[in-house]
Design a protein around this motif. Structure first.
Motif, PDB file in Angstrom:
ATOM      1  N   GLY B  97      -8.756  -3.603   2.340  1.00  0.00           N
ATOM      2  CA  GLY B  97      -9.921  -4.178   2.274  1.00  0.00           C
ATOM      3  C   GLY B  97     -10.318  -5.100   1.140  1.00  0.00           C
ATOM      4  N   TYR B  98      -9.376  -5.690   0.457  1.00  0.00           N
ATOM      5  CA  TYR B  98      -9.466  -6.465  -0.683  1.00  0.00           C
ATOM      6  C   TYR B  98      -9.217  -7.824   0.087  1.00  0.00           C
ATOM      7  CZ  TYR B  98      -8.760  -2.487  -3.556  1.00  0.00           C
ATOM      8  OH  TYR B  98      -8.968  -1.315  -4.172  1.00  0.00           O
ATOM      9  N   THR B  99     -10.091  -8.828  -0.317  1.00  0.00           N
ATOM     10  CA  THR B  99      -9.880 -10.134   0.217  1.00  0.00           C
ATOM     11  C   THR B  99      -9.386 -10.998  -0.942  1.00  0.00           C
ATOM     12  OG1 THR B  99     -12.043 -10.442  -0.153  1.00  0.00           O
ATOM     13  CG2 THR B  99     -11.445  -9.824   2.239  1.00  0.00           C
ATOM     14  N   GLN B 100      -9.266 -10.670  -2.120  1.00  0.00           N
ATOM     15  CA  GLN B 100      -8.770 -11.657  -3.234  1.00  0.00           C
ATOM     16  C   GLN B 100      -7.505 -11.218  -3.864  1.00  0.00           C
ATOM     17  OE1 GLN B 100      -9.836 -14.739  -3.397  1.00  0.00           O
ATOM     18  NE2 GLN B 100     -11.234 -14.620  -5.497  1.00  0.00           N
ATOM     19  N   ALA B 101      -6.530 -12.091  -3.883  1.00  0.00           N
ATOM     20  CA  ALA B 101      -5.360 -11.715  -4.436  1.00  0.00           C
ATOM     21  C   ALA B 101      -5.299 -12.477  -5.803  1.00  0.00           C
ATOM     22  CB  ALA B 101      -4.066 -12.212  -3.694  1.00  0.00           C
ATOM     23  N   PRO B 102      -4.361 -12.102  -6.838  1.00  0.00           N
ATOM     24  CA  PRO B 102      -4.188 -12.623  -7.911  1.00  0.00           C
ATOM     25  C   PRO B 102      -3.670 -13.932  -7.803  1.00  0.00           C
ATOM     26  CG  PRO B 102      -3.420 -10.484  -8.102  1.00  0.00           C
ATOM     27  CD  PRO B 102      -3.865 -10.576  -6.734  1.00  0.00           C
ATOM     28  N   GLY B 103      -4.080 -14.680  -8.645  1.00  0.00           N
ATOM     29  CA  GLY B 103      -3.722 -16.028  -8.580  1.00  0.00           C
ATOM     30  C   GLY B 103      -2.177 -16.275  -8.508  1.00  0.00           C
ATOM     31  N   ILE B 104      -1.525 -15.600  -9.129  1.00  0.00           N
ATOM     32  CA  ILE B 104      -0.044 -15.759  -9.191  1.00  0.00           C
ATOM     33  C   ILE B 104       0.676 -15.582  -7.766  1.00  0.00           C
ATOM     34  CG2 ILE B 104       2.252 -14.917 -10.031  1.00  0.00           C
ATOM     35  CD1 ILE B 104       1.038 -14.187 -12.436  1.00  0.00           C
ATOM     36  N   LEU B 157       3.423   2.921 -12.339  1.00  0.00           N
ATOM     37  CA  LEU B 157       2.321   1.896 -12.132  1.00  0.00           C
ATOM     38  C   LEU B 157       2.390   1.438 -10.875  1.00  0.00           C
ATOM     39  CD1 LEU B 157       1.294   0.774 -14.930  1.00  0.00           C
ATOM     40  CD2 LEU B 157       2.945  -1.199 -14.686  1.00  0.00           C
ATOM     41  N   ILE B 158       3.331   1.192  -9.995  1.00  0.00           N
ATOM     42  CA  ILE B 158       3.355   0.714  -8.786  1.00  0.00           C
ATOM     43  C   ILE B 158       2.548   1.625  -7.850  1.00  0.00           C
ATOM     44  CG2 ILE B 158       4.913   0.721  -6.569  1.00  0.00           C
ATOM     45  CD1 ILE B 158       5.740  -1.487  -8.480  1.00  0.00           C
ATOM     46  N   ILE B 159       2.515   3.178  -8.249  1.00  0.00           N
ATOM     47  CA  ILE B 159       1.862   3.849  -7.584  1.00  0.00           C
ATOM     48  C   ILE B 159       0.471   3.833  -7.553  1.00  0.00           C
ATOM     49  CG2 ILE B 159       1.028   6.364  -6.784  1.00  0.00           C
ATOM     50  CD1 ILE B 159       4.161   7.063  -7.283  1.00  0.00           C
ATOM     51  N   ASN B 160       0.151   3.499  -8.940  1.00  0.00           N
ATOM     52  CA  ASN B 160      -1.234   3.650  -9.330  1.00  0.00           C
ATOM     53  C   ASN B 160      -2.028   2.251  -8.963  1.00  0.00           C
ATOM     54  OD1 ASN B 160      -3.271   2.643 -11.903  1.00  0.00           O
ATOM     55  ND2 ASN B 160      -3.136   5.110 -11.537  1.00  0.00           N
ATOM     56  N   GLN B 161      -1.272   1.258  -9.063  1.00  0.00           N
ATOM     57  CA  GLN B 161      -1.964   0.080  -8.744  1.00  0.00           C
ATOM     58  C   GLN B 161      -1.787  -0.352  -7.243  1.00  0.00           C
ATOM     59  OE1 GLN B 161      -3.550  -1.999 -11.279  1.00  0.00           O
ATOM     60  NE2 GLN B 161      -3.321   0.044 -11.971  1.00  0.00           N
ATOM     61  N   GLN B 162      -2.367   0.507  -6.570  1.00  0.00           N
ATOM     62  CA  GLN B 162      -2.188   0.525  -5.172  1.00  0.00           C
ATOM     63  C   GLN B 162      -2.657  -0.994  -4.607  1.00  0.00           C
ATOM     64  OE1 GLN B 162      -4.843   2.990  -2.965  1.00  0.00           O
ATOM     65  NE2 GLN B 162      -3.180   3.712  -1.673  1.00  0.00           N
ATOM     66  N   ARG B 163      -3.870  -1.270  -5.194  1.00  0.00           N
ATOM     67  CA  ARG B 163      -4.270  -2.743  -4.954  1.00  0.00           C
ATOM     68  C   ARG B 163      -3.346  -3.764  -4.695  1.00  0.00           C
ATOM     69  NH1 ARG B 163      -9.779  -4.796  -7.679  1.00  0.00           N
ATOM     70  NH2 ARG B 163      -9.060  -6.861  -7.529  1.00  0.00           N
ATOM     71  N   PHE B 164      -2.500  -3.680  -5.783  1.00  0.00           N
ATOM     72  CA  PHE B 164      -1.615  -5.032  -5.748  1.00  0.00           C
ATOM     73  C   PHE B 164      -0.361  -4.649  -5.367  1.00  0.00           C
ATOM     74  CE2 PHE B 164      -4.541  -7.246  -8.218  1.00  0.00           C
ATOM     75  CZ  PHE B 164      -5.201  -6.250  -9.135  1.00  0.00           C
ATOM     76  N   THR B 165       0.312  -3.437  -5.180  1.00  0.00           N
ATOM     77  CA  THR B 165       1.481  -3.193  -4.938  1.00  0.00           C
ATOM     78  C   THR B 165       1.565  -2.271  -3.476  1.00  0.00           C
ATOM     79  OG1 THR B 165       1.607  -1.240  -6.202  1.00  0.00           O
ATOM     80  CG2 THR B 165       1.975  -3.065  -7.123  1.00  0.00           C
ATOM     81  N   GLY B 166       0.555  -1.962  -3.071  1.00  0.00           N
ATOM     82  CA  GLY B 166       0.498  -1.057  -1.766  1.00  0.00           C
ATOM     83  C   GLY B 166       0.868   0.218  -2.304  1.00  0.00           C
ATOM     84  N   GLY B 167       0.752   0.594  -3.398  1.00  0.00           N
ATOM     85  CA  GLY B 167       0.689   2.003  -3.927  1.00  0.00           C
ATOM     86  C   GLY B 167       1.748   2.960  -3.086  1.00  0.00           C
ATOM     87  N   ALA B 168       1.385   4.287  -3.143  1.00  0.00           N
ATOM     88  CA  ALA B 168       2.540   5.315  -2.641  1.00  0.00           C
ATOM     89  C   ALA B 168       3.096   4.866  -1.250  1.00  0.00           C
ATOM     90  CB  ALA B 168       1.790   6.839  -2.757  1.00  0.00           C
ATOM     91  N   ASN B 169       2.433   4.234  -0.568  1.00  0.00           N
ATOM     92  CA  ASN B 169       2.766   3.966   0.905  1.00  0.00           C
ATOM     93  C   ASN B 169       3.738   2.846   0.927  1.00  0.00           C
ATOM     94  OD1 ASN B 169       1.120   5.935   1.925  1.00  0.00           O
ATOM     95  ND2 ASN B 169      -0.537   4.373   1.930  1.00  0.00           N
ATOM     96  N   GLY B 170       3.770   1.966  -0.171  1.00  0.00           N
ATOM     97  CA  GLY B 170       4.980   0.869  -0.495  1.00  0.00           C
ATOM     98  C   GLY B 170       4.244  -0.193   0.609  1.00  0.00           C
ATOM     99  N   ILE B 171       5.149  -1.169   0.591  1.00  0.00           N
ATOM    100  CA  ILE B 171       5.037  -2.437   1.558  1.00  0.00           C
ATOM    101  C   ILE B 171       5.874  -2.357   2.707  1.00  0.00           C
ATOM    102  CG2 ILE B 171       4.874  -4.749   1.532  1.00  0.00           C
ATOM    103  CD1 ILE B 171       4.589  -4.876  -1.427  1.00  0.00           C
ATOM    104  N   THR B 172       5.169  -2.519   3.629  1.00  0.00           N
ATOM    105  CA  THR B 172       5.945  -2.138   5.135  1.00  0.00           C
ATOM    106  C   THR B 172       5.990  -3.611   5.752  1.00  0.00           C
ATOM    107  OG1 THR B 172       4.020  -1.385   6.313  1.00  0.00           O
ATOM    108  CG2 THR B 172       5.398   0.099   5.347  1.00  0.00           C
ATOM    109  N   LYS B 173       6.789  -3.531   6.872  1.00  0.00           N
ATOM    110  CA  LYS B 173       7.002  -4.572   7.842  1.00  0.00           C
ATOM    111  C   LYS B 173       7.396  -6.035   7.278  1.00  0.00           C
ATOM    112  CE  LYS B 173       3.470  -2.989  10.885  1.00  0.00           C
ATOM    113  NZ  LYS B 173       2.617  -2.166  10.253  1.00  0.00           N
ATOM    114  N   ILE B 174       8.150  -5.824   6.361  1.00  0.00           N
ATOM    115  CA  ILE B 174       8.598  -7.040   5.497  1.00  0.00           C
ATOM    116  C   ILE B 174       9.546  -7.855   6.517  1.00  0.00           C
ATOM    117  CG2 ILE B 174       9.942  -7.949   3.622  1.00  0.00           C
ATOM    118  CD1 ILE B 174       9.127  -5.416   2.177  1.00  0.00           C
ATOM    119  N   SER B 175       9.360  -9.145   6.649  1.00  0.00           N
ATOM    120  CA  SER B 175      10.250  -9.820   7.834  1.00  0.00           C
ATOM    121  C   SER B 175      11.655  -9.927   7.346  1.00  0.00           C
ATOM    122  CB  SER B 175       9.340 -11.112   8.161  1.00  0.00           C
ATOM    123  OG  SER B 175       9.320 -11.667   6.958  1.00  0.00           O
ATOM    124  N   ARG B 176      12.462  -9.848   8.432  1.00  0.00           N
ATOM    125  CA  ARG B 176      13.841  -9.950   8.037  1.00  0.00           C
ATOM    126  C   ARG B 176      14.102 -11.594   8.379  1.00  0.00           C
ATOM    127  NH1 ARG B 176      16.352  -6.005  11.140  1.00  0.00           N
ATOM    128  NH2 ARG B 176      16.109  -7.263  12.928  1.00  0.00           N
TER     129      ARG B 176
END
Lengths: 232, 357, 284
Positions: B97-104, B157-176
């Motif tokens: 539900g976030y539409t704004q990503a950090p500038g970097i 930090l990774i788990i906690n900052q779900q908004r930026f890192t996907g949180g405990a679920n991690g990041i999925t569907k990374i393309s090969r």
């Protein structure tokens, strides 16, 4: 009686003691002489159990003690005063002595401390000071008095005069003689200072390259032998 | 002269033979493995590079980092973030539900940039950390504890900052894809990974057998004496730390793209300890051990945790105990000692024969 | 607001002190890194759970049992494993890590992987101005102080404590004077482990306990001991206080994870400049 039969000791892969045969009564005072690196300290360490004996036997009061741990040998009457004193700097003089008497029954420690300190009046004054702040001479006295706490039958001393001023050295010789007289202790004294050694000891053994190459009574140590084995 | 040359040829390292055999096996693996097994082996390849990276640091310099997975994670996450960018926002953020990503994040949308950024950040972090920690001789136990603490904090930090890192679920569907526009087929990607493994292997071998490598081992054995010789142990340590971190980051990138997933469990203490276990089993300080240890443990884990999920951790723990007490130098380490002893025996016998003549 | 934070910080500090005493002994005095520290806490909590919720025994028995069980486990760990790896840091780290994994799994197999609940032996709250403090927390502070005092007395006023200190400062010489060093090692480790289990029992009613929460306590315990000073038991008090208060106060103004991160960074920086911690014993 203390007997060593064909004792070999190694430090890792290097052989330091290469077959030593030796015996003494537990009331004898023997000086252990030799240049640096011949194995004198190693011999003492293997007697107190810090270093394991590779082969051969150490027989003390009729029993073989090769496998016994240091603390068992200490309780059995072998006391060690190491090179560098190794008193515990954080402990007070009192605590260092208490540690020396750890194998005694708790009630007997205080009395034993009184007894021992009669030989070391200088130490009495510093009873509650921490060991680390004492001068070299006092630390040496502490190391010896600590060793006496456990009613030892034989004292192993490794270069007790190292780094100590000459007048204190004389004092320590006096103390050791009186201790021997009153408590009938034996001693093995590793020393470079021949003067000091023979103020106390009646006989000597001389080591070279991990073996005993000469031994005898005090008078038998000729200048020739000294020149051959002890000078550079 | 001829005699000694013959002897040299005979002394071709048994390790080299093992390495070549293993790489040949890995090269042939896709031929007889199904897709599922191939995926596992691909994961192993990533982990092998990870193990190489720690072997440089621990095996050669003697710095046991208990948080090396942090660099693995930095590499993997930066790449994953970059690869999941769609219209300037990572897909996992939009699904939350976030539409704004950090500038970097904007810059990471470009795949090569993401790739190099991942490696760069690893290097920079390692450089800063290394400069800070090594400039005064930090007790090696404290180095382990500090890296341990940092790994824990990173994972939290990774788990906690779900908004930026996907949180405990991690990041999925990374393309090969790496730098391509379409997904690369699994088998082809496997060979790309294998090529990377071999490149890293060659690099590590070169590094450790050069004069540089000897210096590293000397630093491990007696740092003070090295400084008396005029070598700045600190600089070497920092450089190796950076190299090691970058390689770990590369392993992370390989992992994220081939497994198309990265999560907090891959970047914390458990993951950092895992690679230590691989090196302990295989043997550290000889690169080959890293390969063997990783393969053995990863496959054991795959097989056993499938069938005995509840007991796998106990088996794993017991295995570590067995390794420490019975195979203290690791498989390859013990092998090296055995071979060395045999050769020493042979030399002794030959010398005795020569003496008699 | 800030008063609440400070008071909460005190609670956290007390809890941390309790949880770190064992580590102060095992890592500070014996110089052994025990990665199963967190699991010893959890074992203590589960023993307590078994005593209170399953066997319906009073809390006092649970405390005693937690100490005893973990002390025995600790003694066995030392005698069978740690003793054989004396001085080998990497190996000790690995085996204690292996033990932590085994413990976690065994607990899970016996009790299941869910969270367990242990009822607090004391209910009710006390009001200090606007701050509400559960009485159990105050008891916890009391226990922490008591445990610390007992340990201090044990180490400084008893013969066995003298032996422990002697062994920690000069193993070889202690042995030569008649101290059974190997036995002292085992007893010291057992005592440290027992305290850790006891801590687990005490904090269990107010923390979430599952087979896997052990690792949550590792880093904080290490930091508290190292920050305060590995050579000194008082160091752990100082370390726990600083960490407890910092986490609480900083955590009051920002996310708790960030707070922990800042505290960890601060400790790392401090250790870099003062490797022995804040309270250092002068040694000649």
């Amino acid at each position: 009686m203390l007997e060593l039969t064909d004792v070999h000791v190694s430090y890792g892969k290097s052989k330091v003691i290469n077959g030593v045969d030796f015996s003494m009564e537990l009331t004898d005072k023997v000086a252990l002489l030799g240049r640096n690196g011949v194995g004198k300290t190693t011999l003492l360490k293997s007697l107190i159990g810090i270093l394991p004996v590779e082969s051969g036997a150490i027989i003390y009061e009729g029993g073989m003690i090769n496998k016994k741990g240091s603390y068992e040998r200490a309780a059995g009457g072998i006391a060690y005063v190491p090179q560098g004193r190794e008193i515990i700097p954080d402990f007070t003089v009192k605590e260092n002595l208490e540690l020396g008497g750890i194998s005694l029954k708790k009630e007997l420690v205080k009395d034993r401390m009184e007894e021992v300190l009669t030989y070391f009046p200088a130490l009495k004054k510093h009873f509650i000071r921490k060991g680390g702040v004492l001068s070299g001479g006092l630390q040496q006295q502490l190391a010896i008095s600590r060793a006496l706490m456990s009613h030892p039958r034989i004292l192993l001393l490794d270069e007790p005069t190292e780094g100590i001023q000459p007048n204190i050295v004389a004092e320590i010789a006096d103390i050791l003689n009186r201790v021997h007289q009153n408590l009938n202790l034996g001693m093995i004294l590793v020393e470079q200072n021949l003067n000091f050694a023979f103020k106390i000891c009646d006989s000597y053994i001389l080591m070279q390259k991990g073996q005993i190459v000469n031994k005898g009574s005090r008078g038998e140590l000729t200048d020739d032998i000294i020149k051959r084995y002890l000078t550079v | 002269m001829n005699e000694s040359k013959k002897r040299m040829v005979r002394h071709i390292s048994i390790l080299l033979i093992i390495d070549i055999a293993v790489f040949l096996f890995l090269a042939c693996f896709p031929v007889f493995a199904n897709a599922f097994r191939l995926q596992i082996m691909a994961k192993c390849l990533c982990y092998i590079v990870f193990a190489y990276s720690l072997d440089l640091l621990w095996g050669y310099v003697g710095l046991m980092s208990m948080g090396h997975a942090v660099f693995f994670g930095i590499g993997a996450y930066i790449l994953a973030i970059g690869y999941s960018m769609q219209n300037g926002v990572p897909s996992y953020m939009t699904s939350l539900g976030y539409t704004q990503a950090p500038g970097i994040y904007y810059f990471l949308a470009n795949k090569p940039v993401a790739f190099f950024a991942a490696l760069l950040v690893c290097g920079v972090v390692a450089g800063i950390l290394g400069a800070f920690l090594f400039s005064k001789k930090v007790n090696s136990v404290f180095f382990s504890l500090i890296t341990f603490a940092l790994a824990r904090v990173f994972e939290l930090l990774i788990i906690n900052q779900q908004r930026f890192t996907g949180g405990a679920n991690g990041i999925t569907k990374i393309s090969r894809r790496l730098f391509a526009e379409v997904d690369i087929p699994q088998q082809v990607y496997y060979y790309i990974l294998l090529a990377m493994v071999i490149l890293v292997y060659l690099f590590c071998k070169w590094l450790t057998s050069s004069k540089y490598g000897l210096i590293l081992e000397a630093v491990r054995e007696n740092e003070d004496r090295m400084s008396f010789f005029g070598y700045h142990a600190t600089r070497f340590k920092i450089v190796i730390f950076i190299i090691s971190a970058v390689l770990a980051g590369l392993a992370g990138i390989m992992f994220a793209t081939s497994q198309s997933f990265i999560g907090p469990s891959n970047v914390g203490i458990a993951a950092s300890t895992a690679v230590i276990v691989w090196l302990a089993l295989g043997g550290r300080g000889n690169i080959t051990g890293a390969t063997i240890g990783t393969l053995v443990v990863c496959w054991a884990e795959s097989i056993f945790s499938e069938q005995l999920t509840d007991y796998w951790n106990i088996i794993y723990g017991v295995m570590i105990l067995v390794v420490v007490f019975l195979i203290p130098k690791g498989i390859i380490g013990q092998l090296q000692t055995a071979v060395y002893n045999r050769r020493a025996e042979r030399v002794r016998r030959e010398a005795m024969v020569e003496n008699k003549q | 607001m800030i008063l609440t934070l400070i008071i909460n910080g005190l609670m956290t500090a007390a809890s941390l002190l309790l949880l770190s005493m064992g580590m102060a002994i095992i890592f500070g005095i014996m110089n052994v890194v025990n990665l199963a520290h967190g699991e010893l806490i959890v074992i203590g909590a589960y023993v307590s759970f078994t005593m209170i919720e399953i066997l319906k025994l009073p809390f006092g028995i649970a405390v005693f049992a937690s100490f005893l069980v973990t002390a025995v486990i600790g003694g066995m760990i030392e005698k069978l494993i740690v003793k054989k790896l004396y001085g080998k840091v990497a190996e000790t780290l690995l085996v204690t890590y292996a033990l932590s994994m085994i413990f976690q799994q065994v607990i899970k197999l016996i009790y299941g992987s869910g969270y367990i609940h242990i009822s607090s032996p004391v209910n009710g709250v006390v009001k200090l101005g606007k701050t509400v403090i559960p009485i159990y927390y105050l008891c916890m502070i009391g226990v922490a102080v008591l445990v610390f005092a007992v340990t201090l007395l044990l180490f400084n006023k008893t013969r066995i404590g003298m032996q422990i200190r002697a062994v920690s400062q000069n193993r070889t010489m202690a042995g030569c004077l008649g101290v059974n060093v190997k036995l002292i090692d085992t007893l010291t480790f057992a005592y440290g482990a027992g305290l850790t289990g006891l801590a687990g029992c005490i904090i269990a009613p107010i923390n979430s306990i599952s087979p896997f929460v052990g690792s949550n306590y590792m880093v904080d315990s290490f930091m508290a001991v190292v920050l305060g000073g590995v050579d000194s038991l008082f160091g752990s008090v100082l370390g726990s206080l600083i960490m407890g208060e910092s986490n609480s106060i900083i955590g009051g103004y920002m996310d708790s994870v960030f707070a922990e991160m800042i505290v960890v960074f601060a400790v790392v920086i401090l250790i870099r400049f003062k490797p022995k911690g804040l309270i250092v014993k002068e040694r000649r």
